[in-house]
Design an enzyme around this catalytic site. Structure first.
Site, PDB file in Angstrom:
ATOM      1  N   ASP A 190     -33.899   7.391  -5.423  1.00  0.00           N
ATOM      2  CA  ASP A 190     -33.135   8.624  -5.259  1.00  0.00           C
ATOM      3  C   ASP A 190     -33.098   8.968  -3.781  1.00  0.00           C
ATOM      4  O   ASP A 190     -33.584   8.200  -2.943  1.00  0.00           O
ATOM      5  CB  ASP A 190     -33.743   9.763  -6.080  1.00  0.00           C
ATOM      6  N   HIS A 264     -27.001   9.682  -4.414  1.00  0.00           N
ATOM      7  CA  HIS A 264     -28.464   9.763  -4.473  1.00  0.00           C
ATOM      8  C   HIS A 264     -29.064   8.568  -3.737  1.00  0.00           C
ATOM      9  O   HIS A 264     -29.991   7.909  -4.220  1.00  0.00           O
ATOM     10  CB  HIS A 264     -28.947   9.810  -5.922  1.00  0.00           C
ATOM     11  N   GLU A 328     -23.415  12.811  -9.671  1.00  0.00           N
ATOM     12  CA  GLU A 328     -23.456  13.724  -8.527  1.00  0.00           C
ATOM     13  C   GLU A 328     -23.130  13.028  -7.203  1.00  0.00           C
ATOM     14  O   GLU A 328     -23.765  13.280  -6.177  1.00  0.00           O
ATOM     15  CB  GLU A 328     -24.835  14.409  -8.448  1.00  0.00           C
TER      16      GLU A 328
END
Length: 763
Positions: A190, A264, A328
């Site tokens: 991440d 990420h 995202e």
């Protein structure tokens, strides 16, 4: 001593014979009680067919469990004539179904496959631990015929935000196996870390596995070996990964690795800057949370890097699926990058969303060439992906519905219902995490099969998964508390037929499951099961509400100092008690205690005190139960706060007889990547350089009744107690608490509020 007394009380309260319904989690597909019972002792032999190593492994697993939890040492071998035995047979192939037949003469377990035989053995252990205790036990005769509802029964563990040890993950795998969960999605990369050793790219872990937590307290914690702030983190070597994969496989748990892309990705881009779409203005892994803008670029060397990484990943993980994230991915850097825009033009791709679809499709081809299937979060649907891609639906259930209707397989994992970093109750002592309450019942009530799907579409639903994100879960103990006992509720909705789902039945079986946790030394969250009090002034005394075990059990209490029992008065409405009293209370289910008894002291200060979790947030934008950043070592305060609008309401606060207010406040680093949402954070202008805490009566637009300057608190990284006169109208009215300041940093938060009553005058 308290724990010992609690366990003794459980043994006394436990019924002498097992209930008619077997006390198993998950509930079996069918059960048929029979006459009599089987007497299980250390003389019982666990029998398996010769030359069947997997069956012998299941037998040994059962023997080890019985030794650990009941102190029975059962041999695995061939029973003598007339010797009591647990016979394990079958178990060839991939089936997960099993049958268990308990009679006075013995126990027979057959499996439709290797996993089924293993689950049958686990079921025998559950039958032997329906009542707590050590030594021989009577197992009521019963016939069980069982098989799972869903193939994918999963948990996700985020090891990127905070690192967990190999031993912790092994313990998690053990607990998953004991409730027939079979898939562990492992979030390894991440923005905040890269946790997996990739031999071709050593800087991924040299740079990406370590960071300094946010805030001045961590920055001041200097490592004497380096002279720099002490970093936290770690990574998993390839040898450790192979060990974990084998450990899980022996318990019929598949580990599905997650390697995030295209977003990420800050950690790998910091390690190898040529992978990024834009320059990164730092050399260190960030301690911020939220959604970062950094994406991989779409150049061929980057795909070469990802192919190399996935080559090593697929060598380590034999799972059918490889998770690539895809969530995202903010497209701002792609929009502003001339190189990315030129690439889009050359590929005739009209939008950044379609570019992500192309990106994921390329990765899917890489995985397919290695005999694997791609799975990603539901955002990967937006750019269009091949039908071979599988979807994990986290933004509610719509992603799964859309996926199934388009012909994609899907796993349901909706937020917030199956996000286990949410609080399990509103109790102040819950571990830090997200602020919404997701109780055991909330998880249990979720139906993994969307009603919007027809008979042809339903087979695309592979199953269900709950996720533990660890931004705010920094210790293994807290991770365990977040996972258990909610993982048991997840297991039942994933395994048991829809017709067998019954909350009251599950709640009746919960005490036995909690006893199993205790017998195995498994940490779980007792906080929602403990009774707590919330008092208000009432005449010369107090009105005390008892809270806890909502939807799970009944509260029994005493006022004379004695310990509660299942025969004590049952709580039904707030109690009128005198100041100075101690109320003892405990939650029970079917006569069995759910947690240790609580002693609730009632005094003038306690009934006028609210911790931040007992106040109402004025809004619910990004609700968090945040831990203070100081001290670096030791206990830290926990603040319930909406980070986009720090504002609290003490509902019905009575200022009658109150002359002063005492507020404990703390300051936190504002370490949230929230993009343009930061513009929504608006404060009243401060009157002093450090700002003030303002208290208003009636509403947040009402008259100011107290002002507490923050100058003293600004000097401390810990919690500071501020006091002030308070002047307002008598009687119950809401009090609103807001801070004045110029910027979002530091972020001020309430720890607790106490209304200080005037001392009684002498006669």
């Amino acid at each position: 001593m308290i724990r010992s007394l609690f366990l003794a009380a459980l043994l006394i309260a436990a019924p002498a014979a097992a209930a008619e319904r077997v006390s198993m989690i998950p509930a079996p597909a069918s059960e048929a009680p029979m006459a009599g019972s089987f007497h299980l002792t250390s003389r019982t032999v666990i029998s398996v067919e010769a030359g069947d190593p997997r069956a012998r492994a299941s037998a040994q697993f059962l023997a080890d469990l019985l030794q650990r939890t009941r102190g029975l040492n059962l041999a695995v071998g061939t029973p003598k004539s007339g010797e009591p035995a647990i016979r394990l047979a079958g178990g060839q192939g991939a089936g997960e179904g099993y049958k268990v037949a308990v009679s006075p003469d013995g126990i027979a377990v057959t499996g439709s496959g290797e996993a089924g035989l293993f689950y049958g053995a686990v079921t025998v252990w559950q039958l032997a631990t329906q009542t707590p205790g050590r030594g021989p036990v009577e197992i009521p005769a019963v016939t069980l015929d069982d098989a799972p509802r869903f193939a994918w029964r999963g948990l996700m563990l985020d090891s990127a935000r905070h690192f967990q040890s190999v031993d912790f993950i092994k313990g998690l795998i053990d607990q998953m196996a004991l409730v027939k969960l079979n898939t562990l999605q492992w979030h390894l990369t991440d923005d905040q870390a890269w946790r997996l050793e990739i031999r071709k790219y050593p800087r991924l872990t040299e740079v990406g596995a370590w960071r300094v937590p946010a805030g001045p307290a961590a920055a001041a914690d200097i490592d004497p070996k380096t002279g720099k702030p002490r970093a936290i983190g770690g990574f998993y070597t390839q040898a450790q990964v192979r060990e974990l994969v084998a450990y899980a496989a022996a318990r019929h748990v598949t580990i599905v690795p997650e390697i995030e892309m295209p977003g990420h990705a800050l950690a790998p881009i910091l390690a190898y800057p040529h992978l990024g779409s834009a320059p990164v203005p730092t050399d260190n892994i960030s301690g911020d949370w939220g959604v970062f803008p950094y994406l991989y670029n779409v150049e061929e060397p980057t795909f070469g890097f990802l192919e190399d990484v996935l080559a090593e990943v697929t060598e380590l993980f034999p799972s059918r699926y490889i998770h690539v994230g895809g969530d995202e991915a903010v497209k701002d850097q792609w929009r502003s990058s001339p190189a990315v825009q030129a690439r889009m033009k050359a590929l005739h791709i009209g939008s950044e969303a379609q570019l992500q679809g192309w990106f994921i499709s390329r990765i899917e081809q890489v995985l397919n060439a290695r005999g694997r299937r791609l799975i990603g979060w539901d955002e990967i649907l937006e750019g269009g992906v091949a039908k071979g891609a599988t979807i994990t639906s986290w933004r509610g259930i719509d992603g799964a519905i859309i996926a199934a209707k388009l012909g994609h397989d899907a796993v349901l994992s909706p937020a917030p219902t199956l996000y286990l970093d949410n609080r399990q109750s509103a109790a102040p002592d819950e571990p830090p995490g997200r602020g919404q309450v997701v109780s055991l019942k909330t998880v249990y009530d979720f139906d993994p099969m969307p009603a919007a799907l027809d008979d042809d579409e339903r087979p695309h639903i592979l199953g269900v998964q709950a996720n533990l994100w660890t931004e705010h879960v920094r210790t293994e103990q807290r991770a365990a508390m977040m996972l258990f006992p909610r993982a048991a509720a997840l297991a039942e909705i994933a395994w048991a037929p829809a017709a067998r789902r019954d909350w009251n039945g599950f709640a009746d079986r919960l005490p036995a499951q909690l006893a199993r946790y205790r017998a195995l030394g498994q940490t779980y969250d007792e906080t929602p099961l403990e009774v707590r009090g919330l008092g208000d002034p009432a005449g010369d005394g107090a009105r005390l509400a008892l809270l806890g075990a909502e939807g799970l059990g009944e509260i029994r209490y005493t006022l004379d100092g004695s310990a509660p029992t299942p025969a004590s008065p049952i709580y039904a409405a707030p109690l009128e008690v005198k100041l100075g009293a101690t109320v003892r209370a405990q939650a029970y289910r079917a006569g069995q205690a759910l947690a240790p008894a609580s002693a609730i002291k009632v005094d003038a200060r306690a009934i006028r005190t609210r911790r931040s979790q007992e106040l109402k947030s004025c809004s619910e934008n990004i609700l968090l139960n945040l831990e203070d950043d100081a001290p670096v070592r030791g206990e830290r305060a926990r603040f319930f706060i909406d980070v986009l609008a720090p504002c609290w309401t003490y509902e019905g606060a009575d200022l009658s007889g109150v002359s002063r207010i005492e507020v404990a406040v703390g300051q936190l680093p504002f370490n949230f990547q929230i993009g343009k949402d930061i513009e929504k954070i608006v404060f009243r202008p401060p009157a002093t350089p450090q700002g003030e805490l303002e208290v208003r009566q009636g509403s947040c637009q009402g008259p100011v009744v107290a002002v507490l300057p923050l100058a003293l608190a600004a000097k401390s990284q810990g919690v500071t107690v501020l006091t002030s006169e308070i002047k307002g109208e008598a009687g119950p009215r809401d009090l609103c608490f807001t801070f004045t300041q110029k910027t979002v940093a530091p972020m001020w938060a309430l720890d607790r509020v106490t209304l200080v009553a005037e001392a009684p005058r002498g006669r």
